[in-house]
Design a protein around this motif. Structure first.
Motif, PDB file in Angstrom:
ATOM      1  N   TYR A  11     -17.787  -0.478  35.780  1.00 32.20           N
ATOM      2  CA  TYR A  11     -17.906  -1.909  35.508  1.00 32.20           C
ATOM      3  C   TYR A  11     -19.177  -2.516  36.082  1.00 32.20           C
ATOM      4  CZ  TYR A  11     -12.944  -1.318  34.389  1.00 32.20           C
ATOM      5  OH  TYR A  11     -11.752  -0.897  33.857  1.00 32.20           O
ATOM      6  N   ASP A  12     -20.147  -1.704  36.461  1.00 31.74           N
ATOM      7  CA  ASP A  12     -21.396  -2.224  37.019  1.00 31.74           C
ATOM      8  C   ASP A  12     -22.292  -2.911  35.993  1.00 31.74           C
ATOM      9  OD1 ASP A  12     -21.198  -1.729  39.712  1.00 31.74           O
ATOM     10  OD2 ASP A  12     -22.255   0.180  39.664  1.00 31.74           O
ATOM     11  N   ALA A  13     -22.149  -2.547  34.714  1.00 28.92           N
ATOM     12  CA  ALA A  13     -23.080  -3.025  33.685  1.00 28.92           C
ATOM     13  C   ALA A  13     -24.515  -2.714  34.103  1.00 28.92           C
ATOM     14  CB  ALA A  13     -22.899  -4.523  33.430  1.00 28.92           C
ATOM     15  N   PHE A  14     -24.746  -1.474  34.493  1.00 30.92           N
ATOM     16  CA  PHE A  14     -26.028  -1.059  35.062  1.00 30.92           C
ATOM     17  C   PHE A  14     -27.194  -1.357  34.128  1.00 30.92           C
ATOM     18  CE2 PHE A  14     -29.395   2.032  35.841  1.00 30.92           C
ATOM     19  CZ  PHE A  14     -29.535   1.986  37.215  1.00 30.92           C
ATOM     20  N   ARG A  15     -27.039  -1.127  32.857  1.00 29.63           N
ATOM     21  CA  ARG A  15     -28.135  -1.325  31.900  1.00 29.63           C
ATOM     22  C   ARG A  15     -28.429  -2.798  31.631  1.00 29.63           C
ATOM     23  NH1 ARG A  15     -25.251   3.191  30.401  1.00 29.63           N
ATOM     24  NH2 ARG A  15     -26.439   5.075  29.924  1.00 29.63           N
ATOM     25  N   GLU A  16     -27.468  -3.670  31.924  1.00 25.83           N
ATOM     26  CA  GLU A  16     -27.642  -5.095  31.653  1.00 25.83           C
ATOM     27  C   GLU A  16     -28.193  -5.856  32.860  1.00 25.83           C
ATOM     28  OE1 GLU A  16     -23.932  -6.694  30.259  1.00 25.83           O
ATOM     29  OE2 GLU A  16     -23.468  -4.834  29.177  1.00 25.83           O
ATOM     30  N   ARG A  17     -28.067  -5.285  34.037  1.00 27.26           N
ATOM     31  CA  ARG A  17     -28.482  -5.962  35.264  1.00 27.26           C
ATOM     32  C   ARG A  17     -29.770  -5.341  35.796  1.00 27.26           C
ATOM     33  NH1 ARG A  17     -23.269  -5.323  38.778  1.00 27.26           N
ATOM     34  NH2 ARG A  17     -24.335  -6.712  40.228  1.00 27.26           N
ATOM     35  N   GLN A  18     -30.297  -5.896  36.894  1.00 32.68           N
ATOM     36  CA  GLN A  18     -31.567  -5.436  37.448  1.00 32.68           C
ATOM     37  C   GLN A  18     -31.359  -4.869  38.845  1.00 32.68           C
ATOM     38  OE1 GLN A  18     -34.055  -9.003  37.061  1.00 32.68           O
ATOM     39  NE2 GLN A  18     -35.143  -7.975  35.416  1.00 32.68           N
ATOM     40  N   TRP A  19     -32.002  -3.731  39.095  1.00 37.88           N
ATOM     41  CA  TRP A  19     -31.895  -3.035  40.363  1.00 37.88           C
ATOM     42  C   TRP A  19     -33.271  -2.502  40.767  1.00 37.88           C
ATOM     43  CZ3 TRP A  19     -26.682  -3.213  41.585  1.00 37.88           C
ATOM     44  CH2 TRP A  19     -25.800  -3.345  40.514  1.00 37.88           C
ATOM     45  N   LEU A  20     -33.479  -2.335  42.051  1.00 40.10           N
ATOM     46  CA  LEU A  20     -34.711  -1.697  42.518  1.00 40.10           C
ATOM     47  C   LEU A  20     -34.836  -0.289  41.949  1.00 40.10           C
ATOM     48  CD1 LEU A  20     -37.237  -1.544  44.334  1.00 40.10           C
ATOM     49  CD2 LEU A  20     -35.725  -0.867  46.223  1.00 40.10           C
ATOM     50  N   LEU A  21     -33.730   0.418  41.848  1.00 35.76           N
ATOM     51  CA  LEU A  21     -33.761   1.786  41.337  1.00 35.76           C
ATOM     52  C   LEU A  21     -34.377   1.848  39.942  1.00 35.76           C
ATOM     53  CD1 LEU A  21     -32.943   4.741  41.845  1.00 35.76           C
ATOM     54  CD2 LEU A  21     -30.749   4.217  40.751  1.00 35.76           C
ATOM     55  N   GLN A  22     -34.006   0.904  39.074  1.00 30.48           N
ATOM     56  CA  GLN A  22     -34.540   0.907  37.706  1.00 30.48           C
ATOM     57  C   GLN A  22     -36.056   0.762  37.671  1.00 30.48           C
ATOM     58  OE1 GLN A  22     -32.296  -2.440  36.412  1.00 30.48           O
ATOM     59  NE2 GLN A  22     -30.714  -1.229  35.404  1.00 30.48           N
ATOM     60  N   THR A 120     -13.659  -8.999  37.209  1.00 31.78           N
ATOM     61  CA  THR A 120     -13.818  -9.810  36.003  1.00 31.78           C
ATOM     62  C   THR A 120     -14.024  -8.937  34.776  1.00 31.78           C
ATOM     63  OG1 THR A 120     -14.762 -11.665  37.254  1.00 31.78           O
ATOM     64  CG2 THR A 120     -15.223 -11.596  34.891  1.00 31.78           C
ATOM     65  N   ARG A 121     -14.897  -7.930  34.889  1.00 34.70           N
ATOM     66  CA  ARG A 121     -15.136  -7.011  33.768  1.00 34.70           C
ATOM     67  C   ARG A 121     -13.847  -6.290  33.368  1.00 34.70           C
ATOM     68  NH1 ARG A 121     -20.114  -6.311  31.049  1.00 34.70           N
ATOM     69  NH2 ARG A 121     -19.831  -4.070  31.140  1.00 34.70           N
ATOM     70  N   ALA A 122     -13.082  -5.869  34.361  1.00 33.38           N
ATOM     71  CA  ALA A 122     -11.839  -5.156  34.076  1.00 33.38           C
ATOM     72  C   ALA A 122     -10.863  -6.056  33.310  1.00 33.38           C
ATOM     73  CB  ALA A 122     -11.214  -4.667  35.375  1.00 33.38           C
ATOM     74  N   ARG A 123     -10.716  -7.297  33.752  1.00 27.28           N
ATOM     75  CA  ARG A 123      -9.806  -8.218  33.060  1.00 27.28           C
ATOM     76  C   ARG A 123     -10.265  -8.453  31.634  1.00 27.28           C
ATOM     77  NH1 ARG A 123     -10.171 -11.031  38.007  1.00 27.28           N
ATOM     78  NH2 ARG A 123     -11.576 -12.555  37.046  1.00 27.28           N
ATOM     79  N   GLN A 124     -11.570  -8.573  31.425  1.00 22.18           N
ATOM     80  CA  GLN A 124     -12.094  -8.780  30.077  1.00 22.18           C
ATOM     81  C   GLN A 124     -11.754  -7.622  29.152  1.00 22.18           C
ATOM     82  OE1 GLN A 124     -16.241  -9.330  30.963  1.00 22.18           O
ATOM     83  NE2 GLN A 124     -16.062 -11.539  31.262  1.00 22.18           N
ATOM     84  N   LEU A 125     -11.641  -6.429  29.731  1.00 23.57           N
ATOM     85  CA  LEU A 125     -11.331  -5.234  28.957  1.00 23.57           C
ATOM     86  C   LEU A 125      -9.841  -4.913  28.950  1.00 23.57           C
ATOM     87  CD1 LEU A 125     -14.315  -3.012  30.180  1.00 23.57           C
ATOM     88  CD2 LEU A 125     -14.064  -4.116  27.940  1.00 23.57           C
ATOM     89  N   GLY A 126      -9.047  -5.796  29.549  1.00 16.17           N
ATOM     90  CA  GLY A 126      -7.609  -5.573  29.587  1.00 16.17           C
ATOM     91  C   GLY A 126      -7.189  -4.463  30.523  1.00 16.17           C
ATOM     92  N   GLN A 127      -7.985  -4.225  31.552  1.00 16.32           N
ATOM     93  CA  GLN A 127      -7.705  -3.154  32.505  1.00 16.32           C
ATOM     94  C   GLN A 127      -7.300  -3.735  33.862  1.00 16.32           C
ATOM     95  OE1 GLN A 127      -7.745   0.108  31.612  1.00 16.32           O
ATOM     96  NE2 GLN A 127      -8.222  -0.625  29.536  1.00 16.32           N
ATOM     97  N   PRO A 128      -6.629  -2.947  34.701  1.00 14.74           N
ATOM     98  CA  PRO A 128      -6.259  -3.432  36.035  1.00 14.74           C
ATOM     99  C   PRO A 128      -7.496  -3.684  36.887  1.00 14.74           C
ATOM    100  CG  PRO A 128      -5.032  -1.445  35.452  1.00 14.74           C
ATOM    101  CD  PRO A 128      -6.108  -1.595  34.430  1.00 14.74           C
ATOM    102  N   GLU A 129      -7.414  -4.642  37.777  1.00 13.31           N
ATOM    103  CA  GLU A 129      -8.532  -4.928  38.671  1.00 13.31           C
ATOM    104  C   GLU A 129      -8.734  -3.749  39.630  1.00 13.31           C
ATOM    105  OE1 GLU A 129      -7.875  -8.564  40.704  1.00 13.31           O
ATOM    106  OE2 GLU A 129      -8.209  -9.817  38.916  1.00 13.31           O
ATOM    107  N   PRO A 130      -9.966  -3.246  39.761  1.00 14.03           N
ATOM    108  CA  PRO A 130     -10.207  -2.132  40.678  1.00 14.03           C
ATOM    109  C   PRO A 130     -10.222  -2.530  42.147  1.00 14.03           C
ATOM    110  CG  PRO A 130     -12.250  -2.779  39.620  1.00 14.03           C
ATOM    111  CD  PRO A 130     -11.165  -3.572  38.969  1.00 14.03           C
ATOM    112  N   HIS A 131     -10.403  -3.841  42.409  1.00 15.34           N
ATOM    113  CA  HIS A 131     -10.460  -4.319  43.791  1.00 15.34           C
ATOM    114  C   HIS A 131      -9.517  -5.520  43.952  1.00 15.34           C
ATOM    115  CE1 HIS A 131     -14.105  -1.890  43.779  1.00 15.34           C
ATOM    116  NE2 HIS A 131     -14.584  -2.646  42.808  1.00 15.34           N
ATOM    117  N   PRO A 132      -8.219  -5.290  43.939  1.00 14.68           N
ATOM    118  CA  PRO A 132      -7.274  -6.415  44.033  1.00 14.68           C
ATOM    119  C   PRO A 132      -7.502  -7.226  45.307  1.00 14.68           C
ATOM    120  CG  PRO A 132      -6.139  -4.370  43.465  1.00 14.68           C
ATOM    121  CD  PRO A 132      -7.539  -3.992  43.828  1.00 14.68           C
TER     122      PRO A 132
END
Length: 278
Positions: A11-22, A120-132
């Protein structure tokens, strides 16, 4: 040339966000290295010469740790938990005999934003929250004494109360930010009128050396790549934050070499030498 695999959270959306690594990718691609991004634990058939465990949450899920164990070299494979409740040497309890000011922080990195993003990403996809139960702490309040801390704060596992030891002079408050990859690194200290110093609220910046004690703390934590924030208080260097997945650095127009260009050769250092080298 090397096969580089970047393992990020599903759920990181790595390709959509910005990181030093990229920002280091163009340098590695120009050298002929192959880069692949895996969103979620890599499969048993994935191949790589070196893996970046770039999961943007404070406590890496066991499934990711198990999935990267078979690879020969894993960047940050030795550090799965960067919560302040685990790493902080400044943490205090209400019964401690501390008479100075205290600061209330999120126990999670970046104020808990990555974990709430995942939820938030998990809820949008109908999945359980990974960090309750994860919550964002947008600001870090400072109190003159532990007795002023609201009683409810002490019962919240997501909150960490620390001694507030400012790095301060006539110009303002200072915090040092050390970015590194292997033996490569850059450390700057930023000054702000705000006691919680960020690059965004800074009015001054200076390039400085990294104290030996902070390098020793990095070794203790086990970071191969990332960022350590620290202050100098009473002549002692003290870690105040640790980040395995730093964001992009500001673009500079002067003659100084940019941070991505400075850190990118760290990949070849690791591929050519023993593991780890520092």
């Amino acid at each position: 040339m090397a096969r580089v695999l970047v393992v990020c959270h599903a759920y990181d959306a790595f390709r959509e966000r910005q990181w030093l690594l990229q920002s280091m990718f163009p340098h590695w691609l120009a050298q002929g290295h192959e880069i692949r991004v895996c969103e979620g634990p890599p499969s048993a058939t994935a191949v790589a010469d070196i893996v970046f465990l770039h999961v943007d949450c404070s406590l890496i899920p066991e499934a990711y740790l198990e999935a990267v164990q078979r690879f020969p070299r894993v960047i940050n494979g030795r550090v799965d938990d960067i919560r302040k409740s685990t790493l902080s040497r400044l943490r205090i309890a209400p019964e401690d005999d501390w008479q100075g000011p205290v600061i209330v922080k999120s126990a999670l990195n970046c104020g808990g934003v990555p974990e709430t993003w995942h939820n938030t990403r998990a809820r949008q996809l109908g999945q359980p929250e990974p960090h309750p139960g994860a919550r964002v702490l947008p600001s870090y309040p400072i109190y003159r004494h532990v007795s002023e801390v609201p009683p409810a704060v002490w019962t919240m596992p997501s909150i960490c109360v620390e001694k507030f030891l400012p790095d301060q002079d006539a110009r303002g408050y200072w915090t040092h930010f050390w970015l590194f990859f292997g033996d490569r690194g850059r450390c700057r200290r930023f000054c702000s009128p705000n006691p919680v110093v960020k690059a965004g609220n800074a009015v001054l910046a200076e390039t400085v050396a990294v104290p030996a004690s902070i390098r020793a703390e990095r070794d203790r934590i086990g970071l191969d790549y990332g960022k350590i924030d620290f202050v100098i208080h009473g002549g002692e260097a003290i870690v105040v934050d640790v980040n395995r997945t730093p964001g992009p650095t500001p673009v500079r127009g002067g003659p100084e070499v940019g941070t991505p260009e400075l850190l990118a050769p760290g990949l070849d250092d690791l591929l050519d030498g023993p593991w780890p080298r520092w």
